[in-house]
Design a protein around this motif. Sequence first.
Motif, short mmCIF file in Angstrom:
data_model
loop_
_atom_site.label_atom_id
_atom_site.label_comp_id
_atom_site.label_asym_id
_atom_site.label_seq_id
_atom_site.Cartn_x
_atom_site.Cartn_y
_atom_site.Cartn_z
N GLU A 214 -23.03 -34.22 -39.24
CA GLU A 214 -23.14 -34.31 -40.69
C GLU A 214 -24.49 -34.93 -40.97
O GLU A 214 -24.92 -35.84 -40.27
N ASP A 215 -25.13 -34.43 -42.01
CA ASP A 215 -26.52 -34.81 -42.24
C ASP A 215 -26.65 -36.31 -42.49
O ASP A 215 -25.87 -36.90 -43.23
N ALA A 216 -27.64 -36.90 -41.83
CA ALA A 216 -28.03 -38.29 -42.07
C ALA A 216 -26.89 -39.29 -41.85
O ALA A 216 -26.69 -40.21 -42.63
N ARG A 217 -26.09 -39.06 -40.77
CA ARG A 217 -25.06 -40.04 -40.44
C ARG A 217 -25.59 -40.97 -39.36
O ARG A 217 -26.30 -40.54 -38.46
N ARG A 218 -25.18 -42.24 -39.43
CA ARG A 218 -25.59 -43.19 -38.40
C ARG A 218 -24.35 -43.83 -37.80
O ARG A 218 -23.27 -43.82 -38.38
N ARG A 219 -24.50 -44.40 -36.62
CA ARG A 219 -23.42 -45.14 -35.95
C ARG A 219 -22.16 -44.29 -35.81
O ARG A 219 -21.07 -44.74 -36.15
N GLN A 220 -22.30 -43.07 -35.40
CA GLN A 220 -21.15 -42.20 -35.22
C GLN A 220 -20.64 -42.34 -33.79
O GLN A 220 -21.39 -42.66 -32.87
N ASP A 221 -19.33 -42.10 -33.64
CA ASP A 221 -18.74 -42.13 -32.30
C ASP A 221 -18.37 -40.72 -31.88
O ASP A 221 -18.21 -39.84 -32.71
N LEU A 222 -18.17 -40.60 -30.58
CA LEU A 222 -17.73 -39.31 -30.06
C LEU A 222 -16.24 -39.17 -30.31
O LEU A 222 -15.49 -40.14 -30.24
N ARG A 223 -15.80 -37.94 -30.61
CA ARG A 223 -14.36 -37.69 -30.80
C ARG A 223 -13.84 -36.91 -29.60
O ARG A 223 -14.54 -36.02 -29.09
N PRO A 224 -12.63 -37.22 -29.19
CA PRO A 224 -12.10 -36.54 -27.99
C PRO A 224 -11.61 -35.13 -28.29
O PRO A 224 -11.12 -34.86 -29.39
N PHE A 225 -11.78 -34.26 -27.31
CA PHE A 225 -11.26 -32.90 -27.39
C PHE A 225 -10.61 -32.55 -26.06
O PHE A 225 -10.93 -33.15 -25.03
N LEU A 226 -9.71 -31.59 -26.12
CA LEU A 226 -9.06 -31.14 -24.90
C LEU A 226 -9.61 -29.76 -24.54
O LEU A 226 -9.77 -28.92 -25.43
N GLN A 227 -9.89 -29.56 -23.28
CA GLN A 227 -10.38 -28.24 -22.86
C GLN A 227 -9.50 -27.70 -21.76
O GLN A 227 -9.14 -28.43 -20.83
N ILE A 228 -9.10 -26.44 -21.87
CA ILE A 228 -8.40 -25.81 -20.76
C ILE A 228 -9.21 -24.59 -20.32
O ILE A 228 -10.00 -24.04 -21.09
N TYR A 229 -8.98 -24.20 -19.08
CA TYR A 229 -9.70 -23.06 -18.53
C TYR A 229 -8.76 -21.88 -18.48
O TYR A 229 -7.69 -21.95 -17.87
N ASP A 230 -9.15 -20.79 -19.14
CA ASP A 230 -8.24 -19.64 -19.23
C ASP A 230 -8.55 -18.58 -18.19
O ASP A 230 -8.09 -17.45 -18.29
N GLY A 231 -9.36 -18.93 -17.20
CA GLY A 231 -9.71 -17.94 -16.19
C GLY A 231 -11.10 -17.36 -16.40
O GLY A 231 -11.69 -16.78 -15.51
N GLU A 232 -11.62 -17.51 -17.62
CA GLU A 232 -12.97 -17.01 -17.90
C GLU A 232 -13.89 -18.12 -18.37
O GLU A 232 -15.02 -18.23 -17.90
N SER A 233 -13.41 -18.88 -19.33
CA SER A 233 -14.26 -19.96 -19.84
C SER A 233 -13.37 -21.09 -20.33
O SER A 233 -12.15 -20.97 -20.40
N TRP A 234 -14.06 -22.18 -20.66
CA TRP A 234 -13.33 -23.35 -21.15
C TRP A 234 -13.02 -23.16 -22.63
O TRP A 234 -13.89 -22.84 -23.42
N LEU A 235 -11.73 -23.36 -23.00
CA LEU A 235 -11.33 -23.28 -24.40
C LEU A 235 -11.11 -24.70 -24.90
O LEU A 235 -10.60 -25.55 -24.18
N THR A 236 -11.51 -24.91 -26.14
CA THR A 236 -11.44 -26.26 -26.68
C THR A 236 -10.29 -26.36 -27.67
O THR A 236 -10.07 -25.45 -28.48
N PHE A 237 -9.54 -27.45 -27.63
CA PHE A 237 -8.44 -27.71 -28.56
C PHE A 237 -8.63 -29.07 -29.18
O PHE A 237 -9.15 -29.99 -28.56
#
Lengths: 506, 314
Positions: A214-237
């Motif tokens: 988001e434009d001009a944000r400071r002090r941001q943290d990382l948010r967790p995501f889940l990734q699974i592998y479907d045999g071709e690439s990583w999918l994000t949830f």
Amino acid sequence: MTSRSRVPFYIAIFLLISAGVSLAVWRHVELGIPWFGGEQQPVWMVEARIDFDGTGSPVLASLNIPDAPPGFRIISEQAASPGYGFSIVEENGNRRAEWSKREVTGPQTLYFKVQVVPNDSALRQAPRRAPRPGPAFWEEPQATAVEEILDQARSRSSTPESLTRELIKLLQPDNRQVQNTTLLVSGANYLNLLTRMLNHTGIPARTAEGLYLEDARRRQDLRPFLQIYDGESWLTFNPRNAEQGLPENVLLWRQAAVSLLDLVGGDDSEVSFSMLRQTIPALQLAQAESGQTGLGFLSLYQLPIEEQGMFRMLLLLPLGALIVAFMRIVIGIRTSGTFMPILIAVAFVQTTLVPGLIAFVSVVSIGLLMRGYLSSLNLLLVSRISALIILVIFITAALSIVGYHMGFNTGMTVTFFPMVIIAWTIERMSILWEEEGGGEVLVQGAGSLFVAICAFLAMSTPVASHLTFNFPELHLVILGVILLMGQYTGYKLSELQRFHPMKVYD
Amino acid sequence: MGWISPFKLNRLGMLNMNRRNVDYISRYNSRASYPLVDNKLKTKLVVAEYDVPTPKLLQVVRQQHEISGFKAMAEDMERFAMKPAKGSGGKGITVISGREGGQFVKASGAIVPLSFLEIHLSNILAGLYSLAGTPDVAIVEDLVESIPGLAKYSFQGVPDIRIVVFQGYPVMAMLRLATKASDGKANLHQGAIGVGLNIANGRGLNAVQFNRPVSNHPDVGLALENIVIDDWDLMLAMAARCYEATGLGYMGVDLVVDASKGPLLLELNARPGLAIQMANGCGLLPRLQTIESLRRPHFTPDERVKFVKDAFGA
């Protein structure tokens, strides 16, 4: 003598033109070189800031940095941290930025900046090596609970993706009617549990962390995501609402790596992010990237800036040649010297039109007067032209000085005119004057100037200079058109006027 | 300023410049033959082998230092023409029609000193008039005395006859008459009059000046109808023989009729102009295409002349 078939010729022309066009389109698509000069592209500047307290011992700080984040392309990376040794290392397929320093005390701040551009083509990337599901061991009574929940999820799903979605839903707090779930989930370990359960079913899963841009944000943290592998690439949830796919404005900062920051020799470490949305010309972006792709060698951006400037001018010449060819072959305008108009037009590009015209006409007319005297001296041709060149230089110098003292800087631009060409123009016009009279001199002089002005107008449009320099392959098209014109056997426009008395015989 | 539609021109069979260059000159004229016609000295020598007479060569000036000797050699020359060997379009030709004391009288009547001719020679040698600006040689020829029957139609200069020869067939001809506007020269773009000639018998068809039809000569006032060229068959045959001499498939042959020596070849031109069509009031294309479609071309100049007289006689 028989006429050769023209078919191979036309096929060659067709190939030439289509090669030029398709190469240009290809480079536009692949390198993102814009068709027009003014296009802007959004760029995100993301800055990671590491704060920690030094304890007086050697410090090694290792920060995970984005590696081919889905949906984005990295165009530059930069670290700012005075006094630290810095390098980017790759280990186990992770890219990490490493800072090191021998002795560190007190609060420290390290910065790492990365510029990314949204890029749809980078959305799905196959990993270099297919991942395997990690080991998952459970102890009773958890093992039974896990099996039960997984059975429930399996019964409602058919694919790894749907299984993942169902599993996330089952583990949500509002869905925990079953005691089994409560037994397993205890706040912080939720995501960890999810990945372990997925791995248990044989689906490779991992956690990732991303940043909401988001434009001009400071002090941001990382948010967790889940990734699974479907045999071709990583999918994000999204692990909270089971939403599949990565939101457009999320930059995955950490994907494969286990840790975000490893710090040796410091306390109280903290990583925070700030971000800024910038726009830069699309062309600049393409130039910055041209070195990285295989297609880059086709462009002139790799050359030193000075040579680039020269080519910018040189690559305009074919356009002028095209216009001269058109004017002479199709329109039928008489010019003095075939390509003199192009050189004059190039000079006009430097001087701008009106001052250039004034300067050119005055130099040529003063030169014609002096040539009149020269011709009475009975000189050999070569020395007469040589003398004329020197006189032309004197005239331009005089015009520049007079112009400067009168406050016109435009007087100085006379120097852009090609002296030798002007000398020859004067010589030719002078001969023409003696042989054919002043009328023909005016006709040819005006014709030359007209063609020069047309060439100037074409060459000075921003689109022309942008296209000729950034898509040099378009010159193949110009070449093709010029070759085609060489086969034009139709009437010139001027001939329709010249032959008009023939009407009476029709 | 009038205009004509390209379809109408097409219907008239008018050959245009682009087509002449692409379809005729570059196709039928081999580059190797160009020096033969671009250099008048070479032309003279090569056509002589094919019994095509040219004006008598008086002198050739090849080097700058030879110019100082010109005075001595010019002493017994009364009437002569000084030309650049590689000149084009009549450029650089100076005609001296007599002497007055130590001075020379130009065809226009102007009296010029010897130094004028020496400057002119120097310019010629430096290549001022040559096609590519290359160094040239100057040739001095006997001045042609035009037969009175034709000379009376011309203002000062010698009238000459341009015949376009395609693959050895003389396809179109015109008479060119000098005017005041053309400074005594027989070049149409400089203002000379072109009179189209019936290829069958050498009779005048119609006349143009500056691309516009004229009926009377603007300077001498004579009506331009009913001009007849004598020795017409001989001239056609000479023109046809030039094809064998040079091998050029598409060329202009410039002839003059001398009062004592009869028809003489003045020069050949590998890029003959298009104005001849205006003078004849008809296009070249139908005639050129007739020749191109001949199944059995004629091998001797005389047969070819006979063919065109039958085929293209107006």
